[in-house]
Write a protein that holds these residues in place. Structure first.
Motif, PDB file in Angstrom:
ATOM      1  N   PRO A 429       0.809  -1.232   0.000  1.00 13.65           N
ATOM      2  CA  PRO A 429       0.000   0.000   0.000  1.00 13.65           C
ATOM      3  C   PRO A 429       0.838   1.277   0.000  1.00 13.65           C
ATOM      4  CG  PRO A 429      -0.884  -1.600   1.557  1.00 13.65           C
ATOM      5  CD  PRO A 429       0.429  -2.143   1.089  1.00 13.65           C
ATOM      6  N   ALA A 430       1.982   1.263   0.686  1.00 18.29           N
ATOM      7  CA  ALA A 430       2.831   2.456   0.735  1.00 18.29           C
ATOM      8  C   ALA A 430       3.393   2.779  -0.641  1.00 18.29           C
ATOM      9  CB  ALA A 430       3.958   2.269   1.748  1.00 18.29           C
ATOM     10  N   PHE A 431       3.807   1.747  -1.381  1.00 17.86           N
ATOM     11  CA  PHE A 431       4.320   1.979  -2.725  1.00 17.86           C
ATOM     12  C   PHE A 431       3.201   2.465  -3.632  1.00 17.86           C
ATOM     13  CE2 PHE A 431       5.252   0.779  -7.076  1.00 17.86           C
ATOM     14  CZ  PHE A 431       6.557   1.231  -7.237  1.00 17.86           C
ATOM     15  N   ALA A 432       2.037   1.846  -3.521  1.00 15.43           N
ATOM     16  CA  ALA A 432       0.907   2.235  -4.368  1.00 15.43           C
ATOM     17  C   ALA A 432       0.495   3.682  -4.105  1.00 15.43           C
ATOM     18  CB  ALA A 432      -0.271   1.302  -4.140  1.00 15.43           C
ATOM     19  N   ALA A 433       0.529   4.088  -2.821  1.00 10.89           N
ATOM     20  CA  ALA A 433       0.164   5.459  -2.478  1.00 10.89           C
ATOM     21  C   ALA A 433       1.218   6.421  -2.975  1.00 10.89           C
ATOM     22  CB  ALA A 433      -0.025   5.594  -0.974  1.00 10.89           C
ATOM     23  N   GLY A 434       2.491   6.018  -2.865  1.00 10.40           N
ATOM     24  CA  GLY A 434       3.642   6.754  -3.364  1.00 10.40           C
ATOM     25  C   GLY A 434       3.596   8.244  -3.098  1.00 10.40           C
ATOM     26  N   PRO A 435       4.713   8.908  -3.384  1.00 13.42           N
ATOM     27  CA  PRO A 435       5.975   8.288  -3.765  1.00 13.42           C
ATOM     28  C   PRO A 435       6.765   7.847  -2.527  1.00 13.42           C
ATOM     29  CG  PRO A 435       6.200  10.656  -3.825  1.00 13.42           C
ATOM     30  CD  PRO A 435       4.772  10.382  -3.450  1.00 13.42           C
ATOM     31  N   VAL A 436       7.628   6.844  -2.683  1.00 11.25           N
ATOM     32  CA  VAL A 436       8.472   6.394  -1.582  1.00 11.25           C
ATOM     33  C   VAL A 436       9.801   7.141  -1.639  1.00 11.25           C
ATOM     34  CG1 VAL A 436       7.404   4.129  -1.523  1.00 11.25           C
ATOM     35  CG2 VAL A 436       9.462   4.467  -2.908  1.00 11.25           C
ATOM     36  N   THR A 437      10.582   7.020  -0.575  1.00  8.10           N
ATOM     37  CA  THR A 437      11.890   7.655  -0.523  1.00  8.10           C
ATOM     38  C   THR A 437      12.990   6.600  -0.647  1.00  8.10           C
ATOM     39  OG1 THR A 437      11.925   7.555   1.895  1.00  8.10           O
ATOM     40  CG2 THR A 437      11.021   9.545   0.885  1.00  8.10           C
ATOM     41  N   THR A 438      14.231   7.053  -0.739  1.00  6.36           N
ATOM     42  CA  THR A 438      15.342   6.145  -1.054  1.00  6.36           C
ATOM     43  C   THR A 438      15.626   5.126   0.045  1.00  6.36           C
ATOM     44  OG1 THR A 438      16.913   7.780  -0.206  1.00  6.36           O
ATOM     45  CG2 THR A 438      16.469   7.804  -2.579  1.00  6.36           C
ATOM     46  N   ARG A 439      15.173   5.373   1.269  1.00 11.52           N
ATOM     47  CA  ARG A 439      15.425   4.433   2.364  1.00 11.52           C
ATOM     48  C   ARG A 439      14.206   3.579   2.687  1.00 11.52           C
ATOM     49  NH1 ARG A 439      20.288   3.198   3.322  1.00 11.52           N
ATOM     50  NH2 ARG A 439      19.873   2.816   5.528  1.00 11.52           N
ATOM     51  N   TRP A 440      13.096   3.805   2.003  1.00 18.38           N
ATOM     52  CA  TRP A 440      11.861   3.080   2.315  1.00 18.38           C
ATOM     53  C   TRP A 440      12.033   1.570   2.156  1.00 18.38           C
ATOM     54  CZ3 TRP A 440       8.848   0.141  -1.171  1.00 18.38           C
ATOM     55  CH2 TRP A 440       7.656  -0.361  -0.627  1.00 18.38           C
ATOM     56  N   LEU A 441      12.638   1.148   1.092  1.00 20.53           N
ATOM     57  CA  LEU A 441      12.741  -0.284   0.807  1.00 20.53           C
ATOM     58  C   LEU A 441      13.511  -1.006   1.902  1.00 20.53           C
ATOM     59  CD1 LEU A 441      12.040  -2.387  -1.455  1.00 20.53           C
ATOM     60  CD2 LEU A 441      14.405  -2.126  -2.197  1.00 20.53           C
ATOM     61  N   GLU A 442      14.670  -0.463   2.272  1.00 20.27           N
ATOM     62  CA  GLU A 442      15.513  -1.133   3.263  1.00 20.27           C
ATOM     63  C   GLU A 442      14.995  -0.991   4.688  1.00 20.27           C
ATOM     64  OE1 GLU A 442      20.054  -1.363   2.008  1.00 20.27           O
ATOM     65  OE2 GLU A 442      19.335   0.697   1.948  1.00 20.27           O
ATOM     66  N   GLU A 443      14.475   0.187   5.014  1.00 23.85           N
ATOM     67  CA  GLU A 443      14.119   0.440   6.409  1.00 23.85           C
ATOM     68  C   GLU A 443      12.699   0.021   6.765  1.00 23.85           C
ATOM     69  OE1 GLU A 443      14.916   4.537   7.073  1.00 23.85           O
ATOM     70  OE2 GLU A 443      17.100   4.271   7.141  1.00 23.85           O
ATOM     71  N   GLN A 444      11.791   0.004   5.790  1.00 23.80           N
ATOM     72  CA  GLN A 444      10.399  -0.303   6.089  1.00 23.80           C
ATOM     73  C   GLN A 444       9.891  -1.557   5.387  1.00 23.80           C
ATOM     74  OE1 GLN A 444       7.783   3.260   6.059  1.00 23.80           O
ATOM     75  NE2 GLN A 444       9.663   4.466   5.804  1.00 23.80           N
ATOM     76  N   PHE A 445      10.072  -1.632   4.077  1.00 22.92           N
ATOM     77  CA  PHE A 445       9.472  -2.751   3.361  1.00 22.92           C
ATOM     78  C   PHE A 445      10.176  -4.076   3.630  1.00 22.92           C
ATOM     79  CE2 PHE A 445       9.508  -5.654  -0.231  1.00 22.92           C
ATOM     80  CZ  PHE A 445       8.145  -5.930  -0.341  1.00 22.92           C
ATOM     81  N   LEU A 446      11.485  -4.138   3.388  1.00 24.05           N
ATOM     82  CA  LEU A 446      12.183  -5.426   3.468  1.00 24.05           C
ATOM     83  C   LEU A 446      12.117  -6.073   4.847  1.00 24.05           C
ATOM     84  CD1 LEU A 446      15.332  -4.954   1.184  1.00 24.05           C
ATOM     85  CD2 LEU A 446      13.369  -6.478   0.808  1.00 24.05           C
ATOM     86  N   PRO A 447      12.308  -5.357   5.967  1.00 24.14           N
ATOM     87  CA  PRO A 447      12.200  -6.014   7.270  1.00 24.14           C
ATOM     88  C   PRO A 447      10.848  -6.701   7.465  1.00 24.14           C
ATOM     89  CG  PRO A 447      13.243  -3.878   7.525  1.00 24.14           C
ATOM     90  CD  PRO A 447      12.739  -3.940   6.105  1.00 24.14           C
ATOM     91  N   SER A 448       9.796  -6.036   7.039  1.00 21.66           N
ATOM     92  CA  SER A 448       8.448  -6.627   7.183  1.00 21.66           C
ATOM     93  C   SER A 448       8.274  -7.815   6.253  1.00 21.66           C
ATOM     94  CB  SER A 448       7.392  -5.552   6.898  1.00 21.66           C
ATOM     95  OG  SER A 448       6.105  -6.112   6.908  1.00 21.66           O
ATOM     96  N   TRP A 449       8.702  -7.671   5.018  1.00 20.59           N
ATOM     97  CA  TRP A 449       8.535  -8.744   4.036  1.00 20.59           C
ATOM     98  C   TRP A 449       9.328  -9.987   4.408  1.00 20.59           C
ATOM     99  CZ3 TRP A 449      11.912 -10.805   0.122  1.00 20.59           C
ATOM    100  CH2 TRP A 449      11.252 -11.603  -0.810  1.00 20.59           C
ATOM    101  N   LEU A 450      10.560  -9.783   4.868  1.00 20.19           N
ATOM    102  CA  LEU A 450      11.411 -10.915   5.227  1.00 20.19           C
ATOM    103  C   LEU A 450      10.915 -11.615   6.479  1.00 20.19           C
ATOM    104  CD1 LEU A 450      14.901  -9.318   4.510  1.00 20.19           C
ATOM    105  CD2 LEU A 450      13.828 -11.169   3.234  1.00 20.19           C
ATOM    106  N   ALA A 451      10.184 -10.903   7.337  1.00 21.42           N
ATOM    107  CA  ALA A 451       9.667 -11.507   8.565  1.00 21.42           C
ATOM    108  C   ALA A 451       8.476 -12.397   8.293  1.00 21.42           C
ATOM    109  CB  ALA A 451       9.284 -10.410   9.565  1.00 21.42           C
ATOM    110  N   ASP A 452       7.818 -12.236   7.141  1.00 21.97           N
ATOM    111  CA  ASP A 452       6.627 -13.046   6.833  1.00 21.97           C
ATOM    112  C   ASP A 452       6.999 -14.491   6.517  1.00 21.97           C
ATOM    113  OD1 ASP A 452       5.065 -10.875   7.216  1.00 21.97           O
ATOM    114  OD2 ASP A 452       4.907 -10.357   5.093  1.00 21.97           O
TER     115      ASP A 452
END
Length: 452
Positions: A429-452
């Protein structure tokens, strides 16, 4: 220009072969021993083997590349991106041997390739360039410079090259002392120049770049901007054109600054001017110039209809650009996903190997730039990029939907790829709402995705 040596491999080599065909130019591909049966080698008119699999003894050797062009009787050379594409030594060697280089002259490449040099030109032209330091001699010089800036966090950056090599975020003097040697050493290994400098670090930044084309007759045009903020370790994963959510006044200011900078540099050829945009204040600062065609050039082609590689060939022949600035219209929205042979769940570890089955749907608005096919080999000696999947639709939501449907039907059996993580990013949803910033992927998305 009758015969062109392509001094590269993979998908960009395939792309240049196609442009040669369209322009009626003979394509001659320089390959390492590992790439003799690649898709680019199958498509090119002729192939010249320049060395063993090691890039240092093949694609990174100026002498071997130029010797191949002379042996094959080529009167022109295209470096693609990466490898030797921003090495003035190659440009000089081509000039000495009366080979037309498809790119800027060596002196312009040197001026634009040095971040410090290009920043000085930007400042003189009145373009926002931030409050960076000169090149730093040693760690104590860096500490003194940081104290003068008095504005942590800061970013250590390499003066030469790009791609995130030599970049380190420092939040205090202790970080700076610990990271200085690492950044300088990495820069030296990657670019042959260990010079680093400091600049203020923008916590919530967008990476916005402008595509430039400039001919030898003094015409400089932009093809709009791209947003490349979806990054991991400063490496782009997803790119979009145009920059979603940028106020039109800001977008026009960034485009104008890029054109003015390239005019000040006397730039010739295809190039990209990169900026950081503060997502909160919408202030922007100049970042760097890339004196070559970019990996993400297809999304600009999709929204403008301009074939950037063919324009490069025409510029090298001394022709004028085939369009005027007033002809450029940004139509719809395009997204590119870089599909790499990597395992995202093991820290994006490269997964070279044989592709047993490669399937990507081909529908309206879908483009795939790749060297992949059933039986193709992803070699361990080179970059892990396998394909660029590009879509074009009337607006950003439609482009996201089309890309998701395309990736749902993409298959690369035999190796692990980043297709799954791309699908997940596009569905966030954050990407779809956009725009994201340069640290979004590493600091917000990937930790959550990898934990699933």
């Amino acid at each position: 220009m009758r015969s062109l040596l392509i001094a590269n491999r993979g998908e960009i080599a395939v792309r240049i072969v196609r442009a040669c065909f369209d322009e009626g130019i003979e394509s001659v591909l320089a390959v390492s021993a590992a790439d003799t049966d690649s898709l680019a080698a199958r498509l090119a008119d002729r192939v010249v083997v320049i060395g063993p699999a090691s890039a240092a003894e093949s694609y990174l050797s100026v002498n071997r590349v130029v010797a191949a062009a002379l042996y094959a009787g080529c009167d022109a050379l295209h470096p693609g991106y990466g490898f030797l594409s921003e090495r003035p030594e190659l440009v000089n060697a081509c000039e000495e041997n009366k080979i037309t280089y498809v790119g800027p002259p060596a002196d312009i490449m040197r001026r634009s390739g040095s971040k410090l040099g290009a920043r000085a030109v930007a400042e003189k032209a009145g373009i926002p360039a931030g409050k960076g330091t000169p090149g730093l001699r040693d760690v104590e010089d860096a500490v003194r410079a940081a104290e003068a800036l008095d504005n942590f966090p800061l970013l250590l950056k390499a003066s030469a090259g790009g791609g995130g090599r030599g970049m380190t975020i420092v939040r205090d003097v202790a970080d700076l002392r610990e990271g200085f040697a690492r950044s300088s050493t990495e820069a030296q290994r990657a670019f042959g120049d260990g010079t680093v400098y400091l600049e203020p670090y923008i916590e919530k930044a967008r990476h916005v770049e402008v595509q430039i084309l400039a001919d030898t007759h003094g015409t400089v045009c932009h093809l709009g901007e791209r947003d490349c903020s979806t990054q991991r370790r400063y490496q782009k994963i997803i790119e979009e054109a145009p920059g979603a959510g940028l106020p039109e006044e800001l977008a026009e200011a960034v485009r104008t600054s890029a054109v003015e900078l390239c005019r000040a540099l006397g730039y010739v050829g295809a190039g990209t001017v990169e900026f950081l945009v503060d997502a909160k204040t919408h202030r922007y600062v100049f970042l760097e110039v890339n004196a070559r065609v970019q990996v993400e050039h297809p999304i600009t082609e999709m929204v403008t209809g301009v074939d950037i590689v063919r324009e490069q060939l025409r510029i090298a022949r001394g022709e004028r650009l085939s369009f005027r600035q007033e002809d450029v219209r940004l139509d719809g929205h395009a997204i590119e996903c870089r599909i790499n042979a990597e395992d995202p769940r093991t820290d994006f570890r490269p997964t070279p190997g044989r592709i047993d089955r490669w399937t990507v749907p081909q529908g309206a608005g879908v483009r795939v730039d790749t060297y992949a096919h059933d039986g193709a080999v992803v070699a361990p000696w080179y970059d892990s990029l396998v394909a660029k999947v590009i879509v074009h639709a009337p607006d950003r939501p439609a482009a996201i939907d089309l890309m998701r449907r395309t990736l749902d039907r993409t298959r690369a059996e035999g190796i692990s790829t980043t297709v799954d993580v791309h699908r997940a990013i596009l569905g966030d949803p954050a990407f779809a709402a956009g725009p994201v910033t340069t640290r979004w992927l590493e600091e917000q998305f990937l930790p959550s995705w990898l934990a699933d």
